[in-house]
Design an enzyme around this catalytic site. Sequence first.
Site, PDB file in Angstrom:
ATOM      1  CG  HIS A 346      -2.086   0.885   1.111  1.00 48.56           C
ATOM      2  ND1 HIS A 346      -2.021   2.229   1.330  1.00 48.56           N
ATOM      3  CD2 HIS A 346      -3.365   0.621   0.726  1.00 48.56           C
ATOM      4  CE1 HIS A 346      -3.209   2.746   1.109  1.00 48.56           C
ATOM      5  NE2 HIS A 346      -4.037   1.795   0.737  1.00 48.56           N
ATOM      6  CG  ASP A 402      -8.338  -4.294  -3.042  1.00 50.07           C
ATOM      7  OD1 ASP A 402      -9.544  -4.130  -2.870  1.00 50.07           O
ATOM      8  OD2 ASP A 402      -7.587  -3.432  -3.519  1.00 50.07           O
TER       9      ASP A 402
HETATM   10  N1  ACO Z   1       4.074  -7.551  -4.553  1.00 50.10           N
HETATM   11  C1  ACO Z   1       5.422  -7.581  -4.684  1.00 50.10           C
HETATM   12  N2  ACO Z   1       6.212  -6.546  -4.413  1.00 50.10           N
HETATM   13  C2  ACO Z   1       5.619  -5.416  -3.988  1.00 50.10           C
HETATM   14  C3  ACO Z   1       4.227  -5.321  -3.826  1.00 50.10           C
HETATM   15  C4  ACO Z   1       3.452  -6.441  -4.126  1.00 50.10           C
HETATM   16  N3  ACO Z   1       2.134  -6.421  -4.003  1.00 50.10           N
HETATM   17  N4  ACO Z   1       3.916  -4.075  -3.410  1.00 50.10           N
HETATM   18  C5  ACO Z   1       5.061  -3.425  -3.308  1.00 50.10           C
HETATM   19  N5  ACO Z   1       6.103  -4.225  -3.662  1.00 50.10           N
HETATM   20  C6  ACO Z   1       7.523  -3.885  -3.672  1.00 50.10           C
HETATM   21  C7  ACO Z   1       7.876  -3.267  -5.024  1.00 50.10           C
HETATM   22  O1  ACO Z   1       8.274  -4.238  -5.958  1.00 50.10           O
HETATM   23  C8  ACO Z   1       8.985  -2.337  -4.638  1.00 50.10           C
HETATM   24  O2  ACO Z   1      10.155  -3.098  -4.457  1.00 50.10           O
HETATM   25  P1  ACO Z   1      11.602  -2.512  -4.825  1.00 50.10           P
HETATM   26  O3  ACO Z   1      11.806  -1.368  -3.873  1.00 50.10           O
HETATM   27  O4  ACO Z   1      12.518  -3.653  -4.610  1.00 50.10           O
HETATM   28  O5  ACO Z   1      11.521  -2.066  -6.251  1.00 50.10           O
HETATM   29  C9  ACO Z   1       8.559  -1.813  -3.262  1.00 50.10           C
HETATM   30  O6  ACO Z   1       7.747  -2.852  -2.709  1.00 50.10           O
HETATM   31  C10 ACO Z   1       7.749  -0.532  -3.325  1.00 50.10           C
HETATM   32  O7  ACO Z   1       6.636  -0.773  -4.189  1.00 50.10           O
HETATM   33  P2  ACO Z   1       5.923   0.336  -5.033  1.00 50.10           P
HETATM   34  O8  ACO Z   1       5.091  -0.289  -6.105  1.00 50.10           O
HETATM   35  O9  ACO Z   1       6.911   1.367  -5.464  1.00 50.10           O
HETATM   36  O10 ACO Z   1       4.987   0.950  -3.944  1.00 50.10           O
HETATM   37  P3  ACO Z   1       3.868   1.995  -4.226  1.00 50.10           P
HETATM   38  O11 ACO Z   1       3.642   2.708  -2.969  1.00 50.10           O
HETATM   39  O12 ACO Z   1       4.128   2.787  -5.430  1.00 50.10           O
HETATM   40  O13 ACO Z   1       2.637   1.060  -4.625  1.00 50.10           O
HETATM   41  C11 ACO Z   1       0.839  -0.369  -4.626  1.00 50.10           C
HETATM   42  C12 ACO Z   1       1.605   0.670  -3.824  1.00 50.10           C
HETATM   43  C13 ACO Z   1       0.533   0.164  -6.030  1.00 50.10           C
HETATM   44  C14 ACO Z   1      -0.492  -0.627  -3.917  1.00 50.10           C
HETATM   45  C15 ACO Z   1       1.657  -1.655  -4.701  1.00 50.10           C
HETATM   46  O14 ACO Z   1       1.918  -2.139  -3.408  1.00 50.10           O
HETATM   47  C16 ACO Z   1       1.012  -2.726  -5.556  1.00 50.10           C
HETATM   48  O15 ACO Z   1       1.130  -2.693  -6.782  1.00 50.10           O
HETATM   49  N6  ACO Z   1       0.283  -3.696  -4.914  1.00 50.10           N
HETATM   50  C17 ACO Z   1      -0.411  -4.721  -5.661  1.00 50.10           C
HETATM   51  C18 ACO Z   1      -1.746  -4.187  -6.173  1.00 50.10           C
HETATM   52  C19 ACO Z   1      -2.747  -3.981  -5.071  1.00 50.10           C
HETATM   53  O16 ACO Z   1      -2.959  -4.827  -4.221  1.00 50.10           O
HETATM   54  N7  ACO Z   1      -3.412  -2.802  -5.101  1.00 50.10           N
HETATM   55  C20 ACO Z   1      -4.455  -2.443  -4.149  1.00 50.10           C
HETATM   56  C21 ACO Z   1      -3.973  -1.385  -3.205  1.00 50.10           C
HETATM   57  S1  ACO Z   1      -5.196  -1.018  -2.002  1.00 50.10           S
HETATM   58  C22 ACO Z   1      -6.265  -0.065  -2.809  1.00 50.10           C
HETATM   59  O17 ACO Z   1      -5.965   0.639  -3.754  1.00 50.10           O
HETATM   60  C23 ACO Z   1      -7.636  -0.059  -2.374  1.00 50.10           C
END
Ligand code: ACO
Length: 468
Positions: A346, A402
């Site tokens: 998140h 989710d």
């Molecule tokens: N699975 C694997 N790795 C993850 C995940 C995940 N679900 N979420 C974050 N990471 C990792 C990233 O790969 C990244 O790693 P790195 O630093 O080695 O490159 C690090 O954690 C930071 O991740 P970001 O994507 O930059 O975090 P951001 O804050 O931009 O994204 C997000 C948040 C979009 C929700 C992300 O966690 C994600 O894509 N999750 C999966 C989709 C999801 O479940 N979305 C629902 C969110 S809740 C909602 O909107 C109601």
Amino acid sequence: MNTDLKTIQDIILKAAAAAKEETASEPEPERPKKAKWPISCTVGPGLEGAIACESKVGYVNGAKGWLVYRGYDIFQLAAHSTYEEVAYLLIYGKMPRADELNIFKEKLFNYTRMNSVVRHLMTFPVERMSIMGALRLGVNLMRTEYSDLDMKTALPTSFDAISADEDTIDMETQPHVSKHATYEFKTKSRKSNQKSGREFDRTGGLETSAHLIAGLSCVAAAVSRIHKDMLPLEPKPALSHAANLIYMITGRIPTPIEERVMDISLILHADHGMNASTFATMVVASTLADMYFSIGAGISALSGPLHGGANEEVIRTLRKLASPQTVAPWVDKQLSQKGKISGFGHRVYKAYDPRARILGPLAALIIRQKPELQELYATAQELEKVAMSRFGSEKKIFPNVDFYSGLVYASLGFDDELFTPMFAASRVAGWSARVIEYMEHNRIFRPRGLYIGEFNKTYVPIEKRRHS
Ligand code: ACO
């Protein structure tokens, strides 16, 4: 309260106690003060860290895993309140008295009887549309059938101009190109939209909110039935909003447990800070487009797999995995390919999402009655265990709202395609509340982009261009 409903309340209170204990070491946030605009903040790509406005609607503390609506902790609301009461709280800004709540419930129910909108919907090819797509359409039909907004927009208006043309300058702390390009931050609070000739009508906004809160549920339910070659159902006056939603989707009066679980799910999804769909809604509202158009933008933004669409992705993943044994190799492969695992992570929460803390055990409770879903639930539990162990404690990635919501909806008998629409049917309360609040001191949203392209290129006629 009967024993089963008491069990649900106990689950929530236990989750609240665990949240308190696990995050007790996190520092208390500084109490937010009124901002003195312009303010300084560090902004990342995707506007990360930017403060777009002040709000009294809701608060998220990502470090502690707190979610607060209008001063009330989400655990308290989930344990004791109803969606109707929470929607009232969000949009009116206070808890209703009993008479106020009854009037609001009646209003919602009356707006849920949308025969003409549903009849109109059926003249469109909704059987080939996703329910999120049909929600966008439904909101437009509601706008046309219940309002004279298009008549009003035909009136001549003079809009407040944006004070600076930012994209003509490069990104510098002190723009210096000309007087014209210098920022002119407006710091005095102004009466909203004085010059526009289209002042925001708060009473109208509250009424529209009720219409939209009722309408989104009704349209989602109607379209889900049309998708199964069944006729839409009218709501029943004796049922609550949550119970009617289940009834209009499944054609079955829910058990008290199912009704309460649906109600809690609606409460948990009703608002969540300046998330992408809320921001999209507010950006559109800030142009003085009306609330129907604004909520349409929110629905669109919510549909994406990085936002509300993640709950459908989660259930697809669980179905693909099919059993706990397949989880570990899949997670390892996914992470080694830098893939994301839906339902985890998140932007704001760096602690366990409080909504997932509640939905996880609720899914476990309701799935007890559904033997066909128990393997899927066991797979989800294994996925949580393995993913958390692979992420490690450093990254602070936890299940988000989710992760378990899809299992809850599946237990209620909803198809996957309804999961994100159910999110929208709840979040519409938060979207509306924030639009109404922002309109008090509206200022059109207009961040800037950083131009990193070229200058001084010479136009070459098409016949003389060589392709590189
Ligand atoms: N699975 C694997 N790795 C993850 C995940 C995940 N679900 N979420 C974050 N990471 C990792 C990233 O790969 C990244 O790693 P790195 O630093 O080695 O490159 C690090 O954690 C930071 O991740 P970001 O994507 O930059 O975090 P951001 O804050 O931009 O994204 C997000 C948040 C979009 C929700 C992300 O966690 C994600 O894509 N999750 C999966 C989709 C999801 O479940 N979305 C629902 C969110 S809740 C909602 O909107 C109601």
